[in-house]
Structure formats: C-alpha cells, structure tokens
Motif scaffolding. Structure first.
Motif, PDB file in Angstrom:
ATOM      1  N   GLU A  78       0.784  -1.152   0.121  1.00  0.00           N
ATOM      2  CA  GLU A  78       0.038  -0.015   0.036  1.00  0.00           C
ATOM      3  C   GLU A  78       0.820   1.150   0.006  1.00  0.00           C
ATOM      4  O   GLU A  78       0.521   2.295  -0.621  1.00  0.00           O
ATOM      5  CB  GLU A  78      -0.823   0.048   1.052  1.00  0.00           C
ATOM      6  CG  GLU A  78      -2.060   1.117   1.333  1.00  0.00           C
ATOM      7  CD  GLU A  78      -2.933   1.014   2.473  1.00  0.00           C
ATOM      8  OE1 GLU A  78      -3.923   1.889   2.468  1.00  0.00           O
ATOM      9  OE2 GLU A  78      -2.597   0.174   3.242  1.00  0.00           O
ATOM     10  N   PHE A  79       1.862   1.216   0.756  1.00  0.00           N
ATOM     11  CA  PHE A  79       2.960   2.503   0.794  1.00  0.00           C
ATOM     12  C   PHE A  79       3.260   2.702  -0.596  1.00  0.00           C
ATOM     13  O   PHE A  79       3.431   3.885  -0.937  1.00  0.00           O
ATOM     14  CB  PHE A  79       3.931   2.035   1.854  1.00  0.00           C
ATOM     15  CG  PHE A  79       4.920   3.186   1.825  1.00  0.00           C
ATOM     16  CD1 PHE A  79       4.652   4.161   2.789  1.00  0.00           C
ATOM     17  CD2 PHE A  79       6.090   2.934   1.453  1.00  0.00           C
ATOM     18  CE1 PHE A  79       5.655   5.298   2.964  1.00  0.00           C
ATOM     19  CE2 PHE A  79       7.183   4.047   1.333  1.00  0.00           C
ATOM     20  CZ  PHE A  79       6.808   5.307   2.244  1.00  0.00           C
ATOM     21  N   VAL A  80       3.883   1.531  -1.065  1.00  0.00           N
ATOM     22  CA  VAL A  80       4.383   1.790  -2.489  1.00  0.00           C
ATOM     23  C   VAL A  80       3.545   2.383  -3.549  1.00  0.00           C
ATOM     24  O   VAL A  80       3.897   3.097  -4.479  1.00  0.00           O
ATOM     25  CB  VAL A  80       5.242   0.542  -3.062  1.00  0.00           C
ATOM     26  CG1 VAL A  80       5.400   0.459  -4.392  1.00  0.00           C
ATOM     27  CG2 VAL A  80       6.382  -0.047  -2.148  1.00  0.00           C
ATOM     28  N   ASP A  81       2.370   1.587  -3.481  1.00  0.00           N
ATOM     29  CA  ASP A  81       1.232   2.173  -4.385  1.00  0.00           C
ATOM     30  C   ASP A  81       1.063   3.704  -4.295  1.00  0.00           C
ATOM     31  O   ASP A  81       0.821   4.371  -5.239  1.00  0.00           O
ATOM     32  CB  ASP A  81       0.025   1.253  -4.332  1.00  0.00           C
ATOM     33  CG  ASP A  81       0.151  -0.239  -4.958  1.00  0.00           C
ATOM     34  OD1 ASP A  81       1.115  -0.166  -5.953  1.00  0.00           O
ATOM     35  OD2 ASP A  81      -0.576  -1.039  -4.667  1.00  0.00           O
ATOM     36  N   THR A  82       0.950   4.013  -2.864  1.00  0.00           N
ATOM     37  CA  THR A  82       0.290   5.308  -2.555  1.00  0.00           C
ATOM     38  C   THR A  82       1.619   6.460  -2.870  1.00  0.00           C
ATOM     39  O   THR A  82       1.146   7.506  -3.669  1.00  0.00           O
ATOM     40  CB  THR A  82      -0.025   5.542  -1.056  1.00  0.00           C
ATOM     41  OG1 THR A  82      -0.978   4.412  -0.814  1.00  0.00           O
ATOM     42  CG2 THR A  82      -0.472   6.957  -0.889  1.00  0.00           C
ATOM     43  N   TYR A  83       2.888   5.989  -2.659  1.00  0.00           N
ATOM     44  CA  TYR A  83       3.891   7.151  -2.657  1.00  0.00           C
ATOM     45  C   TYR A  83       4.904   6.826  -3.669  1.00  0.00           C
ATOM     46  O   TYR A  83       5.631   8.155  -3.951  1.00  0.00           O
ATOM     47  CB  TYR A  83       4.306   7.151  -1.372  1.00  0.00           C
ATOM     48  CG  TYR A  83       3.473   7.544  -0.284  1.00  0.00           C
ATOM     49  CD1 TYR A  83       3.049   8.698   0.135  1.00  0.00           C
ATOM     50  CD2 TYR A  83       2.943   6.544   0.852  1.00  0.00           C
ATOM     51  CE1 TYR A  83       2.033   9.038   0.851  1.00  0.00           C
ATOM     52  CE2 TYR A  83       2.166   6.881   1.773  1.00  0.00           C
ATOM     53  CZ  TYR A  83       1.833   8.029   1.891  1.00  0.00           C
ATOM     54  OH  TYR A  83       0.835   8.326   2.939  1.00  0.00           O
ATOM     55  N   PHE A  84       4.941   6.202  -4.312  1.00  0.00           N
ATOM     56  CA  PHE A  84       5.927   5.837  -5.482  1.00  0.00           C
ATOM     57  C   PHE A  84       5.129   5.619  -6.777  1.00  0.00           C
ATOM     58  O   PHE A  84       5.698   5.862  -7.830  1.00  0.00           O
ATOM     59  CB  PHE A  84       6.741   4.461  -5.261  1.00  0.00           C
ATOM     60  CG  PHE A  84       7.956   4.664  -4.080  1.00  0.00           C
ATOM     61  CD1 PHE A  84       8.792   5.690  -4.437  1.00  0.00           C
ATOM     62  CD2 PHE A  84       7.652   4.200  -2.983  1.00  0.00           C
ATOM     63  CE1 PHE A  84       9.873   5.828  -3.515  1.00  0.00           C
ATOM     64  CE2 PHE A  84       8.545   4.506  -1.902  1.00  0.00           C
ATOM     65  CZ  PHE A  84       9.505   5.253  -2.165  1.00  0.00           C
ATOM     66  N   VAL A  85       4.094   4.947  -6.782  1.00  0.00           N
ATOM     67  CA  VAL A  85       3.200   4.888  -8.075  1.00  0.00           C
ATOM     68  C   VAL A  85       2.398   5.821  -8.242  1.00  0.00           C
ATOM     69  O   VAL A  85       2.156   6.514  -9.296  1.00  0.00           O
ATOM     70  CB  VAL A  85       2.549   3.238  -8.116  1.00  0.00           C
ATOM     71  CG1 VAL A  85       1.609   3.395  -9.331  1.00  0.00           C
ATOM     72  CG2 VAL A  85       3.353   2.354  -7.805  1.00  0.00           C
ATOM     73  N   ASN A  86       1.424   6.279  -7.313  1.00  0.00           N
ATOM     74  CA  ASN A  86       0.459   7.418  -7.566  1.00  0.00           C
ATOM     75  C   ASN A  86       0.988   8.776  -7.200  1.00  0.00           C
ATOM     76  O   ASN A  86       0.331   9.677  -7.478  1.00  0.00           O
ATOM     77  CB  ASN A  86      -0.800   6.908  -6.490  1.00  0.00           C
ATOM     78  CG  ASN A  86      -1.723   5.819  -7.078  1.00  0.00           C
ATOM     79  OD1 ASN A  86      -1.470   5.301  -8.201  1.00  0.00           O
ATOM     80  ND2 ASN A  86      -2.193   5.068  -6.052  1.00  0.00           N
ATOM     81  N   LYS A  87       2.088   8.866  -6.404  1.00  0.00           N
ATOM     82  CA  LYS A  87       2.694   9.996  -6.330  1.00  0.00           C
ATOM     83  C   LYS A  87       1.839  10.811  -5.373  1.00  0.00           C
ATOM     84  O   LYS A  87       1.586  12.107  -5.653  1.00  0.00           O
ATOM     85  CB  LYS A  87       3.278  10.712  -7.434  1.00  0.00           C
ATOM     86  CG  LYS A  87       4.298  10.009  -8.191  1.00  0.00           C
ATOM     87  CD  LYS A  87       5.624  10.078  -7.711  1.00  0.00           C
ATOM     88  CE  LYS A  87       6.545   9.193  -8.662  1.00  0.00           C
ATOM     89  NZ  LYS A  87       7.834   9.076  -7.915  1.00  0.00           N
ATOM     90  N   GLN A  88       1.456  10.534  -4.240  1.00  0.00           N
ATOM     91  CA  GLN A  88       0.760  11.173  -3.385  1.00  0.00           C
ATOM     92  C   GLN A  88       1.617  12.040  -2.523  1.00  0.00           C
ATOM     93  O   GLN A  88       2.164  11.111  -1.615  1.00  0.00           O
ATOM     94  CB  GLN A  88      -0.479  10.230  -2.585  1.00  0.00           C
ATOM     95  CG  GLN A  88      -1.150  11.182  -1.466  1.00  0.00           C
ATOM     96  CD  GLN A  88      -1.903  10.233  -0.766  1.00  0.00           C
ATOM     97  OE1 GLN A  88      -2.419   9.172  -1.337  1.00  0.00           O
ATOM     98  NE2 GLN A  88      -2.870  10.674   0.080  1.00  0.00           N
ATOM     99  N   GLY A  89       1.520  13.246  -2.550  1.00  0.00           N
ATOM    100  CA  GLY A  89       2.507  14.119  -1.897  1.00  0.00           C
ATOM    101  C   GLY A  89       2.152  14.643  -0.358  1.00  0.00           C
ATOM    102  O   GLY A  89       2.858  14.626   0.553  1.00  0.00           O
ATOM    103  N   TRP A  90       0.900  14.644  -0.004  1.00  0.00           N
ATOM    104  CA  TRP A  90       0.396  15.154   1.156  1.00  0.00           C
ATOM    105  C   TRP A  90      -0.266  13.853   1.945  1.00  0.00           C
ATOM    106  O   TRP A  90      -1.589  13.741   1.169  1.00  0.00           O
ATOM    107  CB  TRP A  90      -0.262  16.358   1.036  1.00  0.00           C
ATOM    108  CG  TRP A  90       0.605  17.436   0.686  1.00  0.00           C
ATOM    109  CD1 TRP A  90       0.668  18.018  -0.560  1.00  0.00           C
ATOM    110  CD2 TRP A  90       1.580  18.168   1.506  1.00  0.00           C
ATOM    111  NE1 TRP A  90       1.588  19.050  -0.659  1.00  0.00           N
ATOM    112  CE2 TRP A  90       2.255  19.085   0.652  1.00  0.00           C
ATOM    113  CE3 TRP A  90       1.927  18.183   2.790  1.00  0.00           C
ATOM    114  CZ2 TRP A  90       3.095  20.032   1.049  1.00  0.00           C
ATOM    115  CZ3 TRP A  90       2.894  19.004   3.370  1.00  0.00           C
ATOM    116  CH2 TRP A  90       3.208  19.819   2.388  1.00  0.00           C
ATOM    117  N   PHE A  91      -0.413  13.609   3.141  1.00  0.00           N
ATOM    118  CA  PHE A  91      -1.156  12.715   3.636  1.00  0.00           C
ATOM    119  C   PHE A  91      -1.265  11.697   2.936  1.00  0.00           C
ATOM    120  O   PHE A  91      -1.991  10.688   3.092  1.00  0.00           O
ATOM    121  CB  PHE A  91      -2.413  13.205   4.318  1.00  0.00           C
ATOM    122  CG  PHE A  91      -2.256  14.450   5.248  1.00  0.00           C
ATOM    123  CD1 PHE A  91      -2.018  13.931   6.757  1.00  0.00           C
ATOM    124  CD2 PHE A  91      -2.212  15.764   5.156  1.00  0.00           C
ATOM    125  CE1 PHE A  91      -1.600  14.749   7.727  1.00  0.00           C
ATOM    126  CE2 PHE A  91      -2.002  16.682   6.227  1.00  0.00           C
ATOM    127  CZ  PHE A  91      -1.569  16.280   7.364  1.00  0.00           C
TER     128      PHE A  91
END
Length: 91
Positions: A78-91
């Motif tokens: 979930e971390f990789v999907d959220t912050y590396f794949v989808n590039k969610q910058g805040w929260f």
C-alpha cells in the motif's frame, strides 16, 4: 500491485521515523523524493516560525508526526502504491 523493492521498504521505515522525529522540517518528504513539498514545510517552519515565535513549527511538527504514523501503519504494498506509483505528496 506495484513491484516491491528493498530500498522502497527501507524508505518507508526511514521516512516514517523521520516524520515523527524531524517532521517539522520536512525531512521525510525529501527522503521520499518529494522535494517541493519538503521545501514548503521547511520554509513554513523556518520563516513562519520566526514571525510566530515557533507556533508554525508546532503545527508542521504535528503534520509530520501524523504523516510519519501513516507511513508506518501502511503495508509495504500500500505504501509503494500510494507514494511511489500514485505520487501522493500530502497525507
């Protein structure tokens, strides 16, 4: 699901702990590769803290604490999907 990389798993822990400890300065954002977001947090902390006697530092530290706890509570996938794949910058 995204492919897991050992460096991405290590970044989850490092970013989570840095978010909790140094969150007011945006260190966790720089670790994840979000330089503009990290710079925004750093500027708000330093310049805003100068004019508000450290009040903005407390707010930015609270935001960093929350983000650090979010990082550590996510599964690695979930971390990789959220912050590396989808590039969610805040929260």
């Amino acid at each position: 699901m995204a492919n897991l990389n050992s460096s991405q798993a290590n970044k989850q822990l490092i970013a989570g702990y840095c978010g909790i400890i140094f969150g007011g300065f945006g260190v966790h954002k720089f670790i994840l590769g979000y330089a503009p977001e990290g710079f925004i947090m750093l500027v708000i902390t330093v310049i805003g803290g100068t004019f508000t006697y450290g009040f903005t530092l407390l707010i930015m530290q609270l935001i960093g604490l929350i983000e650090g706890m979010i990082y550590l509570n996510k599964s690695q996938e979930e971390f990789v999907d959220t912050y590396f794949v989808n590039k969610q910058g805040w929260f």
